[in-house]
Design a protein around this motif. Sequence first.
Motif, mmCIF file in Angstrom:
data_model
loop_
_atom_site.group_PDB
_atom_site.id
_atom_site.type_symbol
_atom_site.label_atom_id
_atom_site.label_comp_id
_atom_site.label_asym_id
_atom_site.label_seq_id
_atom_site.Cartn_x
_atom_site.Cartn_y
_atom_site.Cartn_z
ATOM 1 N N GLU A 68 18.630 41.142 2.530
ATOM 2 C CA GLU A 68 19.799 41.056 1.652
ATOM 3 C C GLU A 68 19.420 41.442 0.225
ATOM 4 O OE1 GLU A 68 23.251 37.818 0.349
ATOM 5 O OE2 GLU A 68 21.928 37.392 2.053
ATOM 6 N N LEU A 69 18.257 40.972 -0.224
ATOM 7 C CA LEU A 69 17.765 41.356 -1.548
ATOM 8 C C LEU A 69 17.517 42.855 -1.607
ATOM 9 C CD1 LEU A 69 16.594 40.868 -4.383
ATOM 10 C CD2 LEU A 69 14.425 40.224 -3.293
ATOM 11 N N ILE A 116 17.036 28.117 -3.897
ATOM 12 C CA ILE A 116 16.783 28.908 -2.693
ATOM 13 C C ILE A 116 15.491 28.466 -2.013
ATOM 14 C CG2 ILE A 116 16.219 31.229 -1.856
ATOM 15 C CD1 ILE A 116 18.091 32.305 -4.060
ATOM 16 N N GLU A 117 14.426 28.320 -2.804
ATOM 17 C CA GLU A 117 13.112 28.050 -2.223
ATOM 18 C C GLU A 117 12.939 26.609 -1.768
ATOM 19 O OE1 GLU A 117 10.366 31.416 -4.378
ATOM 20 O OE2 GLU A 117 10.675 29.547 -5.450
ATOM 21 N N SER A 118 13.790 25.728 -2.237
ATOM 22 C CA SER A 118 13.706 24.341 -1.789
ATOM 23 C C SER A 118 14.680 24.043 -0.655
ATOM 24 C CB SER A 118 13.986 23.380 -2.959
ATOM 25 O OG SER A 118 15.297 23.573 -3.470
ATOM 26 N N VAL A 129 15.778 41.344 -9.758
ATOM 27 C CA VAL A 129 15.494 40.259 -8.815
ATOM 28 C C VAL A 129 16.069 38.944 -9.331
ATOM 29 C CG1 VAL A 129 13.674 38.869 -7.750
ATOM 30 C CG2 VAL A 129 13.445 41.361 -7.857
ATOM 31 N N GLU A 130 15.858 38.678 -10.627
ATOM 32 C CA GLU A 130 16.383 37.451 -11.223
ATOM 33 C C GLU A 130 17.905 37.403 -11.118
ATOM 34 O OE1 GLU A 130 15.072 34.801 -12.495
ATOM 35 O OE2 GLU A 130 12.940 35.270 -12.669
ATOM 36 N N SER A 131 18.562 38.531 -11.321
ATOM 37 C CA SER A 131 20.014 38.593 -11.233
ATOM 38 C C SER A 131 20.495 38.229 -9.834
ATOM 39 C CB SER A 131 20.501 39.998 -11.618
ATOM 40 O OG SER A 131 21.905 40.101 -11.479
ATOM 41 N N PHE A 132 19.806 38.774 -8.816
ATOM 42 C CA PHE A 132 20.166 38.469 -7.429
ATOM 43 C C PHE A 132 19.962 36.984 -7.140
ATOM 44 C CE2 PHE A 132 18.833 37.701 -3.065
ATOM 45 C CZ PHE A 132 19.849 38.298 -2.336
ATOM 46 N N MET A 133 18.829 36.441 -7.549
ATOM 47 C CA MET A 133 18.517 35.051 -7.269
ATOM 48 C C MET A 133 19.488 34.109 -7.987
ATOM 49 S SD MET A 133 16.177 35.056 -5.069
ATOM 50 C CE MET A 133 15.116 36.324 -4.348
ATOM 51 N N ASN A 134 19.816 34.427 -9.226
ATOM 52 C CA ASN A 134 20.747 33.592 -9.972
ATOM 53 C C ASN A 134 22.133 33.591 -9.336
ATOM 54 O OD1 ASN A 134 18.785 32.902 -11.847
ATOM 55 N ND2 ASN A 134 19.351 34.520 -13.290
ATOM 56 N N ALA A 135 22.513 34.725 -8.766
ATOM 57 C CA ALA A 135 23.813 34.818 -8.099
ATOM 58 C C ALA A 135 23.861 33.965 -6.838
ATOM 59 C CB ALA A 135 24.123 36.275 -7.761
ATOM 60 N N HIS A 136 22.677 33.595 -6.320
ATOM 61 C CA HIS A 136 22.598 32.772 -5.113
ATOM 62 C C HIS A 136 22.088 31.363 -5.409
ATOM 63 C CE1 HIS A 136 22.935 36.796 -3.416
ATOM 64 N NE2 HIS A 136 23.251 36.240 -2.261
#
Length: 245
Positions: free
Chosen positions: A171-172, A38-40, A25-32
């Motif tokens: 997407e995740l 993302i959350e802001s 999950v962290e890898s996906f979020m970091n890539a985006h």
Amino acid sequence: KSSVQSTGRWESIPPLGIESFENAVESFMNAHGGFQKIESGAVICEGNNRFKKKSDTCGGENQERAQYGRITIEGFKRVIDKLEGRPSLLSDEKLYKQDSEKGTDGRDDTNDDDKVCNGDSDVRNPEGRKIKAFVDIGHGLGIQVMQVGLCLGVPSRGVELMRNRHMLAKELESDLKNVFSAQSFEKIELEMCDFTHGFLPNKITINKADNETSISQCRFSEYDSLKRNVALRRFLMCKDLSDDE
């Protein structure tokens, strides 16, 4: 086809470790751009209340929209451990031992509250129960739905009203399917719809022109004039699952 135990967990698909899931999950979020970006961003915050001042957030009086919020993966693991009766922290282990040996609910005044349990303890809270299915109302990014489905191996589903949050969750999900076995996602379902339509009175008609929810775009859409959506109700209450599932 996966074989199913009486607890609803799949024998042929071993549950995923929490660390592997969190890293993916962290890898996906970091890539985006990372969680904070993302959350802001407007994509996630579009359904939030526009609080005028800090005091407006008190008491829940102004909560009229689809406010976004997220629990951490580790924090949610602790919630699961509590529900299933497993000690997450050494303080839990001491408390469960005390309950089982003395029949009391008192707690020693120790400094173990923040120490993580090593995970191999055989101590259990007798009031804990195995989770057999999970439903997340307002799944947001879908992280908790996938966490339960992958790490516990039980049917796990969520519904989300906000289109962009749901699309990012899908997407995740698609990305994680490429990391882990796609078969592991057989019992994970993320839907975009208004959950309240599953709990409307049996006899009610809503003017379609005034209905701006996303239910018409989800697989539970059946109506020109809306009444209780029985299929959605069964989905949310897991009534469509067999006893074994």
